[in-house]
Design a protein around this motif. Structure first.
Motif, PDB file in Angstrom:
ATOM      1  N   GLU A 168      75.991  76.142  48.744  1.00 17.63           N
ATOM      2  CA  GLU A 168      75.916  74.875  49.471  1.00 17.63           C
ATOM      3  C   GLU A 168      76.278  75.074  50.938  1.00 17.63           C
ATOM      4  O   GLU A 168      77.048  75.977  51.276  1.00 17.63           O
TER       5      GLU A 168
ATOM      6  N   SER B 269      72.743  70.988  52.087  1.00 14.35           N
ATOM      7  CA  SER B 269      71.671  71.821  51.561  1.00 14.35           C
ATOM      8  C   SER B 269      72.202  72.759  50.488  1.00 14.35           C
ATOM      9  O   SER B 269      73.341  73.228  50.582  1.00 14.35           O
ATOM     10  N   CYS B 270      71.376  73.030  49.504  1.00 12.46           N
ATOM     11  CA  CYS B 270      71.726  73.942  48.416  1.00 12.46           C
ATOM     12  C   CYS B 270      70.595  74.946  48.280  1.00 12.46           C
ATOM     13  O   CYS B 270      69.438  74.554  48.087  1.00 12.46           O
ATOM     14  N   ALA B 271      70.930  76.220  48.370  1.00 17.41           N
ATOM     15  CA  ALA B 271      69.942  77.278  48.229  1.00 17.41           C
ATOM     16  C   ALA B 271      70.181  78.026  46.933  1.00 17.41           C
ATOM     17  O   ALA B 271      71.312  78.431  46.636  1.00 17.41           O
TER      18      ALA B 271
ATOM     19  N   ARG C 125      63.581  68.170  47.492  1.00 18.66           N
ATOM     20  CA  ARG C 125      63.583  69.558  47.032  1.00 18.66           C
ATOM     21  C   ARG C 125      62.370  70.277  47.597  1.00 18.66           C
ATOM     22  O   ARG C 125      61.275  69.719  47.649  1.00 18.66           O
TER      23      ARG C 125
ATOM     24  N   LYS D 212      60.974  77.052  48.736  1.00 17.78           N
ATOM     25  CA  LYS D 212      62.155  77.660  49.324  1.00 17.78           C
ATOM     26  C   LYS D 212      63.352  77.627  48.391  1.00 17.78           C
ATOM     27  O   LYS D 212      64.415  78.146  48.717  1.00 17.78           O
ATOM     28  N   ASN D 213      63.187  76.985  47.228  1.00 14.15           N
ATOM     29  CA  ASN D 213      64.266  76.900  46.245  1.00 14.15           C
ATOM     30  C   ASN D 213      65.508  76.249  46.816  1.00 14.15           C
ATOM     31  O   ASN D 213      66.641  76.744  46.641  1.00 14.15           O
ATOM     32  N   THR D 214      65.294  75.151  47.519  1.00  6.53           N
ATOM     33  CA  THR D 214      66.410  74.429  48.106  1.00  6.53           C
ATOM     34  C   THR D 214      66.371  72.958  47.690  1.00  6.53           C
ATOM     35  O   THR D 214      65.299  72.413  47.398  1.00  6.53           O
TER      36      THR D 214
ATOM     37  N   THR E 163      68.094  69.245  49.120  1.00  6.94           N
ATOM     38  CA  THR E 163      68.775  68.657  50.266  1.00  6.94           C
ATOM     39  C   THR E 163      69.218  67.242  49.946  1.00  6.94           C
ATOM     40  O   THR E 163      68.441  66.458  49.387  1.00  6.94           O
TER      41      THR E 163
ATOM     42  N   CYS F 245      76.636  71.544  44.193  1.00  2.16           N
ATOM     43  CA  CYS F 245      75.232  71.623  43.791  1.00  2.16           C
ATOM     44  C   CYS F 245      75.173  72.100  42.357  1.00  2.16           C
ATOM     45  O   CYS F 245      75.889  73.038  41.967  1.00  2.16           O
TER      46      CYS F 245
END
Length: 119
Positions: free
Chosen positions: A6, A21-23, A71, A75-77, A79, A95
């Motif tokens: 996060e 944001s979460c990656a 989402r 990018k596999n994120t 928000t 997340c």
């Protein structure tokens, strides 16, 4: 396994905005749902918002009209846009992710990011 990281927490005044944001990494291509949870001091972790890879989403009643989740599958994120923040929304924001199509994704967790709403 999935790793979640996060970013975007911090201190904001009441009425202000923050974007979290979460990656995801690792076995991210198998993730079908991601979400954001808040844990206030002395309270249980609660769902703030969640979204599936198909775009179905939900936002907690207390945050409707002020928060939104999105989402980026490429990018596999995930928000979380938070507007008109309130002091009671202070807490650690986590997340979550799941391989299942669920609006309560709790299979994997990030380390959390602190959000403080205070003047």
């Amino acid at each position: 396994q999935v790793q979640l990281v996060e970013s975007g927490g911090g201190l904001v005044q009441p009425g202000g905005s923050l974007t979290l944001s979460c990656a995801a990494s690792g076995n991210y291509f198998a993730i079908n749902a991601m979400g954001w949870y808040r844990q206030a001091p002395g309270k249980e972790r609660e769902l703030v918002a969640a979204i599936t890879s198909g775009g179905t989403s939900k936002v907690a009643d207390s945050a409707k009209g002020r928060f939104s989740i999105s989402r980026d599958n490429a990018k596999n994120t995930a928000t979380l846009q938070m507007n008109r923040l309130k002091p009671e929304e202070t807490g650690v924001y986590y997340c979550g992710a799941s391989y299942d199509y669920t609006l309560n994704p709790t299979d994997f967790w990030g380390q959390g990011t602190q959000v403080t709403v205070s003047s």
